[in-house]
Design a protein around this motif. Structure first.
Motif, mmCIF file in Angstrom:
data_model
loop_
_atom_site.group_PDB
_atom_site.id
_atom_site.type_symbol
_atom_site.label_atom_id
_atom_site.label_comp_id
_atom_site.label_asym_id
_atom_site.label_seq_id
_atom_site.Cartn_x
_atom_site.Cartn_y
_atom_site.Cartn_z
ATOM 1 N N LYS A 158 31.192 8.511 19.309
ATOM 2 C CA LYS A 158 31.843 9.722 18.898
ATOM 3 C C LYS A 158 32.279 9.736 17.387
ATOM 4 O O LYS A 158 33.015 10.558 17.298
ATOM 5 C CB LYS A 158 33.255 9.609 19.895
ATOM 6 N N GLY A 159 31.580 8.632 16.806
ATOM 7 C CA GLY A 159 31.799 8.497 15.400
ATOM 8 C C GLY A 159 33.003 7.830 14.898
ATOM 9 O O GLY A 159 33.246 7.721 13.642
ATOM 10 N N ALA A 170 35.450 -4.496 26.713
ATOM 11 C CA ALA A 170 35.475 -4.306 25.027
ATOM 12 C C ALA A 170 34.310 -3.658 24.370
ATOM 13 O O ALA A 170 34.331 -2.730 23.848
ATOM 14 C CB ALA A 170 35.686 -5.617 24.358
ATOM 15 N N ARG A 171 32.991 -4.349 24.949
ATOM 16 C CA ARG A 171 31.834 -3.641 24.377
ATOM 17 C C ARG A 171 31.648 -2.382 24.805
ATOM 18 O O ARG A 171 31.127 -1.202 23.954
ATOM 19 C CB ARG A 171 30.590 -4.396 24.759
ATOM 20 N N ALA A 172 31.907 -1.897 26.152
ATOM 21 C CA ALA A 172 31.694 -0.342 26.419
ATOM 22 C C ALA A 172 32.559 0.562 25.844
ATOM 23 O O ALA A 172 32.375 1.565 25.547
ATOM 24 C CB ALA A 172 32.058 -0.413 28.083
ATOM 25 N N ILE A 173 33.891 0.014 25.439
ATOM 26 C CA ILE A 173 35.062 0.940 24.757
ATOM 27 C C ILE A 173 34.421 1.103 23.283
ATOM 28 O O ILE A 173 34.362 2.081 22.884
ATOM 29 C CB ILE A 173 36.339 0.313 24.904
ATOM 30 N N GLY A 185 36.156 8.058 28.113
ATOM 31 C CA GLY A 185 35.840 9.404 28.649
ATOM 32 C C GLY A 185 36.482 10.611 28.266
ATOM 33 O O GLY A 185 36.725 10.862 26.743
ATOM 34 N N GLU A 186 37.440 10.837 29.057
ATOM 35 C CA GLU A 186 38.319 11.913 28.744
ATOM 36 C C GLU A 186 39.696 11.705 27.777
ATOM 37 O O GLU A 186 39.613 12.609 26.617
ATOM 38 C CB GLU A 186 39.288 12.404 29.899
ATOM 39 N N CYS A 217 41.096 12.078 21.701
ATOM 40 C CA CYS A 217 41.612 11.518 20.805
ATOM 41 C C CYS A 217 40.882 11.097 19.400
ATOM 42 O O CYS A 217 41.278 11.172 18.209
ATOM 43 C CB CYS A 217 41.915 9.808 20.894
ATOM 44 N N ALA A 218 39.436 11.333 19.697
ATOM 45 C CA ALA A 218 38.659 11.028 18.335
ATOM 46 C C ALA A 218 38.823 12.035 17.394
ATOM 47 O O ALA A 218 38.436 11.542 16.121
ATOM 48 C CB ALA A 218 37.121 11.247 19.026
#
Ligand SMILES: [Zn+2]
Length: 391
Positions: free
Chosen positions: A222-223, A212-215, A185-186, A191-192
């Motif tokens: 987010k590209g 790990a899959r969620a991350i 999230g935040e 960071c993206a």
């Protein structure tokens, strides 16, 4: 206007383009020359056929290879872990928890200190022939500290990886789900903008397969493109998750089932092997032979970090890969150059062919084989990066 330079009298040139040389994966040319035009390679071939240029460099009958592509490092940090290494070499087992020591030192460091440290290790790597490198965050583990690490890294390389999911932040020791929510999230939002890649340490004691899959999925949305610390310390879901999500690379690959190897062979995910980590933790070597024989693309990188692999030397990793992981010298050199480029999904580095960046390493040796044959010897005697001689 860019000027042209010919490097001539090269005893043995590794192009990594089979169509240019002897037809092998290394695309070897004997008695070769390379023409550089601006920041790019303009021509490669036999010395006697080289076109006229503005400048001329005599390689003196030595070998030239592509600059190394180190596709896995952790260089934004402060402090060191000499005592941990010393204890481990005195018989204590390595566990992922040592990262917390570096997190505390990194949070306490100024921007200038982190920048100075990063610059120092990049210079060290350049002296050893590395012209392209990837580096990660992962020693901040707060929104501000992760974004800061990536901002500093992004001023030195395009290959920047968001690794907020290195370990669960000590601040969230009792709430790992809360930390995953922050990382997806935040922290990801902050960071993206500075990163190309998203990474996760998928391991017992770090993040499980579902986390790990969620991350990685959140990063993709987010590209960011995934890469995974997978199957380093134990068997687990990391490698197959990496292939499923079309990660550019699954890194470490030390503990693999047959199904893991089959998955890597069937997809576009590179297996990046990091023998500095096994060396520095006295751990079991990854089985490079098994991967290569199964048709998996293998990269070799340093994993340079202050805890488990404090080497910036790709030549050292090549020597380990040949001696202890049963790679041939040709395979190891390919994996540290073209393989690293594949692990970063790049075709403008890792080869010496027209159109590629003019990133070249001159060895004080007649052949690239000497990188393994003469371990520990500083053979790198010249480095061109983007057409400019830096060493
Ligand atoms: Zn790593």
């Amino acid at each position: 206007m860019s000027s042209t330079t010919v490097i001539t009298n090269i005893a043995s040139l590794v192009t990594n383009d089979p169509s240019l040389g002897d037809g092998s994966p290394l695309g070897l040319i004997q008695d070769a020359a390379v023409v550089i035009d601006g920041d790019r390679v303009a021509w490669t071939g036999e010395s006697s056929k080289a076109p006229a240029t503005d400048n001329r460099v005599d390689a003196g009958g030595r070998a030239v290879i592509p600059g190394f592509v180190d596709s896995h490092s952790h260089l934004v940090f402060a402090g060191d872990r000499t005592q941990e290494f010393n204890a481990r070499m005195s018989g204590r087992a390595y566990s992922a928890g040592g990262i917390r020591t570096t997190v505390a030192a990194t949070r306490a460091a100024s921007d200038e200190e982190l920048e100075r440290n990063l610059t120092r290790y990049l210079r060290e790597a350049l002296r050893q022939g590395t012209t392209t490198f990837e580096t990660k965050s992962g020693y901040g583990l707060t929104v501000e500290d992760e974004a800061r690490a990536l901002r500093i890294a992004a001023s030195h390389t395009d290959e920047v990886t968001y690794l907020g999911a290195h370990i669960v932040s000590p601040d969230y020791a009792d709430d790992p789900a809360g930390y995953v929510a922050l990382v997806t999230g935040e922290m990801l939002d902050a960071c993206a903008p500075y990163a190309r890649w998203v990474d996760v340490f998928c391991e017992k004691g770090a993040f499980d397969g579902d986390q790990a899959r969620a991350i990685l999925t959140a990063g993709k949305a987010k590209g960011l493109h995934p890469r995974v610390h997978a199957n380093q310390l134990s068997y687990g879901p990391g490698v197959q998750l990496a292939v499923e999500l079309d990660a550019a690379s699954a890194d470490h690959c030390t503990h693999l089932t047959d199904a893991d190897v089959d998955a890597l062979a069937s997809g576009d995910t590179v297996a990046t092997l990091l023998p500095g980590a096994e060396f520095s933790t006295r751990a079991e070597w990854p089985n490079a032979r098994r991967l290569i024989d199964a048709g998996v693309t293998v990269a070799l990188s340093t994993d340079c970090n202050p805890g488990s692999s404090f080497t910036s030397s790709v030549p050292f990793c090549i020597a380990l890969a040949v001696r202890d992981m049963r790679m041939t010298p040709d395979e190891a050199v390919w994996s540290a150059t073209a393989g690293g480029a594949r692990a970063l999904r790049r075709d403008d580095v890792g080869r010496i062919a027209p159109g590629a960046y003019a990133d070249l390493t001159l060895l004080d040796a007649p052949s690239h084989v000497h990188l393994a044959y003469r371990p520990g010897v500083p053979l790198v005697t010249g480095v061109w990066r983007r057409g400019v001689r830096e060493i």
